[in-house]
Each structure stands twice: as C-alpha cells, then as structure tokens.
Design a protein around this motif. Structure first.
Motif, short mmCIF file in Angstrom:
data_model
loop_
_atom_site.label_atom_id
_atom_site.label_comp_id
_atom_site.label_asym_id
_atom_site.label_seq_id
_atom_site.Cartn_x
_atom_site.Cartn_y
_atom_site.Cartn_z
N THR A 3 0.84 -1.20 0.00
CA THR A 3 0.00 0.00 0.00
C THR A 3 0.87 1.24 0.00
OG1 THR A 3 -0.11 -0.01 2.40
CG2 THR A 3 -1.91 -1.11 1.23
N VAL A 4 0.31 2.33 -0.45
CA VAL A 4 0.97 3.63 -0.47
C VAL A 4 0.03 4.62 0.20
CG1 VAL A 4 1.89 5.47 -1.92
CG2 VAL A 4 2.20 3.08 -2.59
N PHE A 35 8.10 6.40 -7.19
CA PHE A 35 7.93 7.49 -8.15
C PHE A 35 7.09 8.59 -7.52
CE2 PHE A 35 9.20 4.92 -11.85
CZ PHE A 35 8.94 3.64 -11.41
N TYR A 37 4.65 11.46 -9.27
CA TYR A 37 4.05 11.98 -10.49
C TYR A 37 3.30 13.26 -10.14
CZ TYR A 37 4.72 7.73 -13.33
OH TYR A 37 5.25 6.69 -14.07
N PHE A 91 1.16 12.60 -6.97
CA PHE A 91 0.91 11.20 -6.61
C PHE A 91 2.23 10.51 -6.35
CE2 PHE A 91 -3.55 10.88 -7.40
CZ PHE A 91 -3.84 11.73 -8.43
N ARG A 95 6.35 0.58 -7.24
CA ARG A 95 6.30 -0.54 -8.18
C ARG A 95 7.05 -1.71 -7.59
NH1 ARG A 95 8.38 -0.09 -14.23
NH2 ARG A 95 6.27 -0.40 -14.95
N LEU A 103 1.79 -0.13 -11.19
CA LEU A 103 2.12 0.87 -10.19
C LEU A 103 1.01 0.89 -9.16
CD1 LEU A 103 3.26 3.83 -12.48
CD2 LEU A 103 4.72 2.41 -11.04
N PHE A 105 -0.59 3.33 -6.42
CA PHE A 105 -0.61 4.77 -6.15
C PHE A 105 -1.15 5.09 -4.78
CE2 PHE A 105 0.42 6.98 -10.08
CZ PHE A 105 0.32 5.98 -11.03
N GLY A 106 -0.71 6.24 -4.27
CA GLY A 106 -1.38 6.86 -3.13
C GLY A 106 -2.56 7.69 -3.61
N THR A 107 -3.24 8.29 -2.65
CA THR A 107 -4.45 9.06 -2.98
C THR A 107 -4.16 10.46 -3.49
OG1 THR A 107 -4.57 9.59 -0.64
CG2 THR A 107 -6.06 7.86 -1.44
N TYR B 35 -5.16 2.42 -16.41
CA TYR B 35 -5.46 2.66 -15.00
C TYR B 35 -6.76 3.44 -14.95
CZ TYR B 35 -0.54 1.66 -13.82
OH TYR B 35 0.70 1.06 -13.65
N GLN B 41 -10.78 8.80 -5.20
CA GLN B 41 -10.10 7.57 -4.79
C GLN B 41 -8.73 7.46 -5.47
OE1 GLN B 41 -12.56 4.04 -5.00
NE2 GLN B 41 -14.41 5.15 -4.43
N LYS B 42 -8.05 6.37 -5.17
CA LYS B 42 -6.71 6.18 -5.71
C LYS B 42 -6.74 5.84 -7.19
CE LYS B 42 -4.72 4.36 -1.45
NZ LYS B 42 -3.77 3.39 -0.88
N VAL B 43 -5.65 6.10 -7.85
CA VAL B 43 -5.44 5.58 -9.20
C VAL B 43 -5.19 4.08 -9.07
CG1 VAL B 43 -3.96 5.67 -11.24
CG2 VAL B 43 -4.45 7.77 -9.97
N GLN B 103 6.75 4.47 -16.59
CA GLN B 103 5.51 4.54 -17.35
C GLN B 103 5.15 6.01 -17.58
OE1 GLN B 103 2.45 2.09 -15.52
NE2 GLN B 103 3.90 0.42 -15.19
#
Lengths: 115, 114
Positions: A3-4, A35, A37, A91, A95, A103, A105-107, B35, B41-43, B103
């Motif tokens: 989890t992130v 990462f 983003y 974000f 990975r 990937l 991701f966090g929220t 995705y 919510q999250k990606v 990516q």
C-alpha cells in the motif's frame, strides 16, 4: 498487501518557499521502485522523480528532491523555490520488483502555490 | 517531446452501453497500460499489455473489459456494458519495456455513466 499512503490531502506553499510532501508505503520487498508523479490541472500526469530502492543516494531533479528512508518506508518529495507552475496534484507510486508491471498509487496531495 | 494521447477527453454514456476509449502510446514503447481513478479515490491498475496480449490484469478487469491494439499506433479499452460504477477517469500509459522502465501517462478520459 502493498500500500501507499499520502497523509496530506492538501498542502499550500508561498512562491519561492520550500514544501515537503509526505509518502509512506508498506512492502516486504527489499528491491522496488518509487515514483512521484505530478498532475497539473491540464490533467497530463508527468513523472517528477524516481528512486530505485537499492540506491542509497536520494534522487534529485533540479528543484525536486526526495528524502528516501528505506527502513522507515518513507519517500517524501521536497520542492524548493516553489513556482506557480508547481501547483498540481502529486501522486506517490510504488512498483514491486518482480513479476508485475503495475504501479500502486497513493491518494494524492493537492499542492497550491500562492504568490 | 513525445506524449501519450487519449481520446475523447470526456465521454458521457448511458448505463448498459458500450464505450471504447482510445490511446496512442509513445511510438517506440512496447508496453501499454490502463489505469482508472474513481473520483476521490486512488489511481488503480487495470491491465498491462505486451506483444499483443494481456500480461497482467487486476481483479477490477473483469469480462466487461477488453483491450486491443487494432493497428500499429492505437491501444483501446472497451467496456462492453457500462455500469454506474464505471464512472471514472481512465488513464492510458506506456513504457519502453516492462519492470524497471518508467511509465508515461496520457491526460485521461473522464467517463460518466448515467
């Protein structure tokens, strides 16, 4: 489960100041990739910076740098000399090292930059 | 600098209708991804695609979803019979190779199912 977590839904900073966005993650792996983003209002998600877990040196890209604390599973992003164009959703993503391309991701953290 | 592009930017559809979301990955990239991000919510990862076949998919990617590379440039996501809960932003991404490669994401398609 991997989890992130990004605990700051929103942050704000004054132009030219420094801001740090936090990110923690949970994994039992020792080798992985992290990462940050950036997603500006125009919606294109852009890679800001990447860190390989096996590298001890913190990644840096111009005004962006990370504080990678592997033992603490922390990966914060520092933005120095903030500019109005830094305003975006940020974000953090993880990975896993093997057998997957996805990937996690966090929220996200929404960063506002004030003049 | 090459970018991933997606069309349309917005799509509104009725529940039960089929939608096709289109993506043009970066030209020398070999791995493609979808995705999605439900509002607030999250990606979330949906699927990865390499060498004309799915290499990985999440539990979200059920039989209602399919992906295709119909020609040398496009990569599509089809939702056969949309549900209200399919409303989300859908992001396409591509990478030169898998595993260690970065990516690169497109700007997304916002899908609204009514």
């Amino acid at each position: 489960a991997q989890t992130v977590t990004q605990s700051q839904p929103e942050m704000s900073v004054q132009e030219a100041e420094t801001v740090t966005l936090s990110c923690t993650y949970d994994t039992s792996e020792s080798d992985y990739y992290l990462f940050w983003y950036k997603q500006p209002p125009s919606r294109q998600m852009i890679l800001v910076i990447r860190q390989e877990a096996y590298k001890q040196q913190n990644a840096t890209e111009n005004r962006f740098s990370v504080n990678f604390q592997k033992a603490a599973k922390s990966f914060s992003l520092k933005i120095s000399d903030s500019q109005l164009g830094d305003a975006a959703m940020y974000f953090c993503a993880y990975r896993p090292p093997y057998n997957t391309d996805k990937l996690i991701f966090g929220t996200g953290t929404r960063l506002q930059v004030f003049p | 600098e090459p970018e991933v592009t997606q069309t349309p930017s917005h799509q509104v559809t009725q529940m039960g209708q089929e939608v096709i979301l289109r993506c043009v990955p970066i030209s020398n990239h070999l791995y493609f991804y979808w995705y999605r991000q439900i509002l607030g919510q999250k990606v979330e990862f949906l699927v990865s695609f390499y060498n004309n076949e799915i290499s990985e998919k999440s539990e979200i990617f059920d039989d209602q979803f399919s992906v295709e590379r119909p020609d040398g440039s496009n990569f599509t996501l089809k939702i056969r019979s949309t549900k209200l809960e399919d409303s989300a932003m859908y992001f396409c991404a591509s990478s030169v190779a898998g595993s260690q490669e970065t990516q690169y994401f497109g700007p997304g398609t916002r899908l609204l199912v009514l």
